[in-house]
Write an enzyme that holds these catalytic residues in place. Sequence first.
Site, PDB file in Angstrom:
ATOM      1  N   HIS A 113     -12.970  -3.068   2.738  1.00 29.24           N
ATOM      2  CA  HIS A 113     -11.688  -3.210   3.101  1.00 29.24           C
ATOM      3  C   HIS A 113     -11.052  -2.889   4.598  1.00 29.24           C
ATOM      4  O   HIS A 113     -11.045  -3.562   5.375  1.00 29.24           O
ATOM      5  CB  HIS A 113     -10.906  -2.172   2.001  1.00 29.24           C
ATOM      6  CG  HIS A 113      -9.293  -2.644   2.262  1.00 29.24           C
ATOM      7  ND1 HIS A 113      -8.669  -1.916   1.288  1.00 29.24           N
ATOM      8  CD2 HIS A 113      -8.609  -3.245   3.103  1.00 29.24           C
ATOM      9  CE1 HIS A 113      -7.393  -2.242   1.625  1.00 29.24           C
ATOM     10  NE2 HIS A 113      -7.249  -2.835   2.732  1.00 29.24           N
ATOM     11  N   GLU A 128       0.892  -1.315   0.117  1.00 31.35           N
ATOM     12  CA  GLU A 128      -0.082   0.070  -0.090  1.00 31.35           C
ATOM     13  C   GLU A 128       0.846   1.301   0.152  1.00 31.35           C
ATOM     14  O   GLU A 128       0.231   2.390   0.365  1.00 31.35           O
ATOM     15  CB  GLU A 128      -0.962   0.218   1.249  1.00 31.35           C
ATOM     16  CG  GLU A 128      -1.940  -1.111   1.305  1.00 31.35           C
ATOM     17  CD  GLU A 128      -3.005  -1.111   0.070  1.00 31.35           C
ATOM     18  OE1 GLU A 128      -2.785  -0.197  -0.766  1.00 31.35           O
ATOM     19  OE2 GLU A 128      -3.972  -1.814   0.222  1.00 31.35           O
ATOM     20  N   HIS A 147      -7.143  -2.700   9.960  1.00 29.26           N
ATOM     21  CA  HIS A 147      -8.531  -3.491   9.525  1.00 29.26           C
ATOM     22  C   HIS A 147      -9.207  -3.588  10.670  1.00 29.26           C
ATOM     23  O   HIS A 147      -9.386  -4.798  11.328  1.00 29.26           O
ATOM     24  CB  HIS A 147      -8.020  -4.923   8.694  1.00 29.26           C
ATOM     25  CG  HIS A 147      -7.454  -4.614   7.541  1.00 29.26           C
ATOM     26  ND1 HIS A 147      -6.903  -5.870   6.902  1.00 29.26           N
ATOM     27  CD2 HIS A 147      -7.259  -3.776   6.720  1.00 29.26           C
ATOM     28  CE1 HIS A 147      -6.373  -5.580   5.536  1.00 29.26           C
ATOM     29  NE2 HIS A 147      -6.538  -4.052   5.431  1.00 29.26           N
ATOM     30  N   HIS A 175      -2.753   2.371   8.155  1.00 32.02           N
ATOM     31  CA  HIS A 175      -3.904   1.829   7.433  1.00 32.02           C
ATOM     32  C   HIS A 175      -3.861   0.193   8.318  1.00 32.02           C
ATOM     33  O   HIS A 175      -3.173  -0.093   8.590  1.00 32.02           O
ATOM     34  CB  HIS A 175      -3.422   1.322   6.078  1.00 32.02           C
ATOM     35  CG  HIS A 175      -4.376   0.351   5.580  1.00 32.02           C
ATOM     36  ND1 HIS A 175      -5.831   0.545   5.541  1.00 32.02           N
ATOM     37  CD2 HIS A 175      -4.179  -0.717   4.574  1.00 32.02           C
ATOM     38  CE1 HIS A 175      -6.209  -0.628   4.944  1.00 32.02           C
ATOM     39  NE2 HIS A 175      -5.362  -1.223   4.624  1.00 32.02           N
TER      40      HIS A 175
HETATM   41 ZN   LIG Z   1      -5.779  -3.137   3.709  1.00 29.98          ZN
END
Ligand SMILES: [Zn+2]
Length: 218
Positions: free
Chosen positions: A156, A74, A95, A93
């Site tokens: 996501h 990413e 989850h 980032h």
């Molecule tokens: Zn991700």
Amino acid sequence: MTGEDRRQELLEGALRLLTLGLTAGLSGNLSLASGDGIWITPSGMPYPELVIDDLVWVARDGSQVTGRRRPSVELGMHLACYRADGGIGAVVHAHPTAVIALAMLGEGLPCVSDSLAGALGGGVPCLAYEPSASQALAEAVGEAAGAHPAMILASHGLVTTGPSLTAAIDLALLVERTADSYLRARAVGRPNELSAETAASRRRFVAERYGQGPQGRP
Ligand SMILES: [Zn+2]
């Protein structure tokens, strides 16, 4: 702060993200700004096993990548955030499960709490789905990052930014906890949303009055 200090800060931030339950296993990635480049976590390595030399340095324009590991897939999304706003010092980032529940519904998080209003002056948008690690995702995040320090990625996860890594992780935690409470409230009723005017006023209050100020002033 030396490059080694910055790298140590990034390692500690990665572990904090894991400890807070904002991500699990190999998922998620973090970066922080350092001069004319950024330090970013490597692709597909467990956070507890990372050492300083596993972190990767990348020039802000992406032209130079230095390190023994490959950077997070990413990377483009991270660089797009720094390009969008020169004041961003770190990008996270993750989850987190409640945010992902909203992401699966393709929904943002409305401004439903005083804390969220104080931190953001509004809600958190949900960006349309683009595949992970794609150029399209990097571009979509880059377009939103200037106006939104927190972004839900449809189907996501979550991206947050901040002036420091601590601030970006704190914001991720706040968004996840608010998303969790919001979903609980939605299960039994219709949560009240704060007006745009109230949200903006709470944001001003926090920016001007909350905490100890830059020099410990009230
Ligand atoms: Zn991700």
